[in-house]
Design a protein around this motif. Structure first.
Motif, PDB file in Angstrom:
ATOM      1  N   GLY A 174     -24.830  -5.938  26.335  1.00 15.36           N
ATOM      2  CA  GLY A 174     -26.217  -5.505  26.441  1.00 15.36           C
ATOM      3  C   GLY A 174     -27.184  -6.307  25.599  1.00 15.36           C
ATOM      4  O   GLY A 174     -26.859  -6.757  24.494  1.00 15.36           O
ATOM      5  N   TRP A 175     -28.376  -6.497  26.131  1.00 11.00           N
ATOM      6  CA  TRP A 175     -29.485  -7.137  25.410  1.00 11.00           C
ATOM      7  C   TRP A 175     -30.750  -6.345  25.703  1.00 11.00           C
ATOM      8  O   TRP A 175     -31.019  -5.977  26.846  1.00 11.00           O
ATOM      9  N   THR A 176     -31.531  -6.073  24.667  1.00 13.41           N
ATOM     10  CA  THR A 176     -32.821  -5.414  24.847  1.00 13.41           C
ATOM     11  C   THR A 176     -33.885  -6.191  24.095  1.00 13.41           C
ATOM     12  O   THR A 176     -33.622  -6.795  23.056  1.00 13.41           O
ATOM     13  N   ILE A 206     -32.408  -4.902  29.221  1.00 17.35           N
ATOM     14  CA  ILE A 206     -33.472  -3.903  29.171  1.00 17.35           C
ATOM     15  C   ILE A 206     -34.742  -4.583  28.655  1.00 17.35           C
ATOM     16  O   ILE A 206     -34.769  -5.108  27.545  1.00 17.35           O
ATOM     17  N   ALA A 207     -35.774  -4.578  29.462  1.00 14.87           N
ATOM     18  CA  ALA A 207     -37.053  -5.182  29.084  1.00 14.87           C
ATOM     19  C   ALA A 207     -38.132  -4.599  29.990  1.00 14.87           C
ATOM     20  O   ALA A 207     -37.846  -3.837  30.921  1.00 14.87           O
ATOM     21  N   GLN A 226     -32.505  -3.220  33.659  1.00 11.72           N
ATOM     22  CA  GLN A 226     -32.947  -1.836  33.461  1.00 11.72           C
ATOM     23  C   GLN A 226     -34.361  -1.863  32.899  1.00 11.72           C
ATOM     24  O   GLN A 226     -34.559  -2.303  31.765  1.00 11.72           O
ATOM     25  N   TRP A 228     -37.494  -1.123  30.844  1.00 12.67           N
ATOM     26  CA  TRP A 228     -37.640  -0.383  29.592  1.00 12.67           C
ATOM     27  C   TRP A 228     -38.498   0.851  29.816  1.00 12.67           C
ATOM     28  O   TRP A 228     -39.518   0.810  30.496  1.00 12.67           O
ATOM     29  N   GLU A 233     -35.142   5.098  26.374  1.00 15.17           N
ATOM     30  CA  GLU A 233     -34.693   3.920  25.628  1.00 15.17           C
ATOM     31  C   GLU A 233     -33.322   4.111  24.987  1.00 15.17           C
ATOM     32  O   GLU A 233     -32.413   3.295  25.169  1.00 15.17           O
ATOM     33  N   ASP A 236     -30.479   4.624  27.515  1.00 14.82           N
ATOM     34  CA  ASP A 236     -30.114   3.379  28.190  1.00 14.82           C
ATOM     35  C   ASP A 236     -29.308   2.458  27.286  1.00 14.82           C
ATOM     36  O   ASP A 236     -28.378   1.778  27.739  1.00 14.82           O
ATOM     37  N   LEU A 237     -29.648   2.423  25.997  1.00 12.98           N
ATOM     38  CA  LEU A 237     -28.890   1.587  25.063  1.00 12.98           C
ATOM     39  C   LEU A 237     -27.446   2.053  24.938  1.00 12.98           C
ATOM     40  O   LEU A 237     -26.535   1.245  24.732  1.00 12.98           O
ATOM     41  N   LYS A 260     -33.091  -5.387  17.090  1.00 14.80           N
ATOM     42  CA  LYS A 260     -32.041  -5.179  18.089  1.00 14.80           C
ATOM     43  C   LYS A 260     -30.718  -4.815  17.416  1.00 14.80           C
ATOM     44  O   LYS A 260     -30.039  -3.860  17.811  1.00 14.80           O
TER      45      LYS A 260
END
Length: 346
Positions: A174-176, A206-207, A226, A228, A233, A236-237, A260
């Motif tokens: 994952g990356w947000t 996620i952005a 996904q 944001w 939030e 989703d994380l 992050k």
């Protein structure tokens, strides 16, 4: 105290994590807090007007805030980063004239693009609050009354859940972040493409805006975007098995505050990050996270965590402890209160 917070916008990350989280805690301690966000949000503006022309309605809104501040007689005015992304410092100077105390909060290398402007704002302020020690080291040259309060999380919202071993779905990497930081994720696309095809991986992004094609066409990895959403939030994380925070080793990235990584650790998500800036302070390799500085190191780190649930649990437990000890709002609200009291006394 009566405190006026001048922020970048209601959903701007720096506003949410540097100011809005603290307001309920300060009010519980008896302080009266008013938050005045930029209208429209700073750095973005209204799409139909553009960011540059959006400075006009921003100035109008800040004029109303200035009149309210003059009427309400706040004890402290806190400026989050800066009031305008252009070179304007007029409004900060006007707030300084009518407020007994001005505090400047900085969580990024905003001084790199506008050093003269930052010097004006820092010297204008009673105190500068820096998001990490590297920002503080720069700020102290302009204002010795600089205090470090790290970017923190409200752990009452971030419930810790240890990693679980699930064989019925892919390992979710994952990356947000904001869409403007997509190039950071692009730094590890070579590593992602080289992950073994016999292991089922998914990259979850996620952005606020869809990623470019170079991030979604990884062949051997399914990529899911996904959008944001403030209300979803944290939920989703939680879908992440492994949290990613690649950064370039450049001047701007070195002043980042590691948000992050902190979000991953708080939720029990083992993290892999580039050893750049504060990341190397938050994470100790193999103790509460993994640090990776090359394509080979990123591949190795991802494969180790994917294959070893015990390692993921170990890093997750230590990571949560790190956040609780140093990066929690519950702990650092006391620092904020001390800074505001001290600044008001100068």
């Amino acid at each position: 105290m009566r405190i006026l917070f001048l922020t970048s916008g209601r959903e701007v990350p720096s506003s949410r994590f540097r100011v809005l989280q603290y307001v309920p805690y300060l009010e519980q301690r008896g302080h009266h807090c008013v938050v005045a966000p930029s209208k429209p949000p700073k750095y973005r503006g209204w799409p139909w007007l553009g960011n540059r022309l959006s400075e006009l309605p921003r100035a109008g809104a800040r004029t109303l805030d200035l009149l309210r501040a003059a009427w309400s007689r706040f004890d402290v005015v806190v400026v989050e980063r800066e009031l305008f992304s252009s070179g304007i410092t007029f409004f900060e100077k006007q707030f300084r004239r009518i407020a007994p105390t001005l505090v400047l909060d900085v969580d990024d290398g905003v001084f790199l693009s506008a050093p003269q402007k930052f010097q004006e704002l820092a010297t204008l302020s009673n105190t500068v609050v820096a998001g990490n020690r590297l920002i503080a080291a720069y700020s102290e040259k302009q204002n010795p009354r600089t205090v470090v309060i790290p970017t923190s999380l409200d752990l009452s919202r971030y419930e810790y859940q240890p990693p679980t071993h699930r064989v019925d779905r892919p390992i979710v990497l994952g990356w947000t972040g904001t869409a403007g930081n997509y190039p950071q994720l692009g730094l590890i696309t070579d590593a992602l493409r080289q992950l073994p095809a016999d292991r089922d991986y998914e990259l979850r992004i996620i952005a606020e805006r869809e990623p470019p094609a170079e991030l979604t066409s990884l062949d051997n990895i399914k990529v899911r975007f996904q959008p944001w959403n403030a209300e979803r939030e944290i939920e989703d994380l939680r879908a992440f098995d492994i949290g990613l925070m690649p950064l370039p080793d450049d001047e701007w990235a070195r002043y980042k505050c590691g948000l992050k990584v902190l979000q991953y650790l708080a939720l029990g998500i083992p993290a892999i990050a580039s050893p750049v800036g504060v990341n190397s302070e938050i994470l100790t390799h193999d103790q509460n996270g993994l640090l990776a500085d090359s394509t080979a190191a990123w591949i190795d780190a991802i494969e180790r965590l994917a294959d070893d649930i015990d390692l993921r649990r170990k890093l997750a437990t230590a990571g949560r402890t790190t956040v609780e000890a140093t990066y929690s709002v519950e702990k650092n609200v006391t620092l904020w209160e001390e800074v505001l009291n001290s600044a008001a006394a100068t």
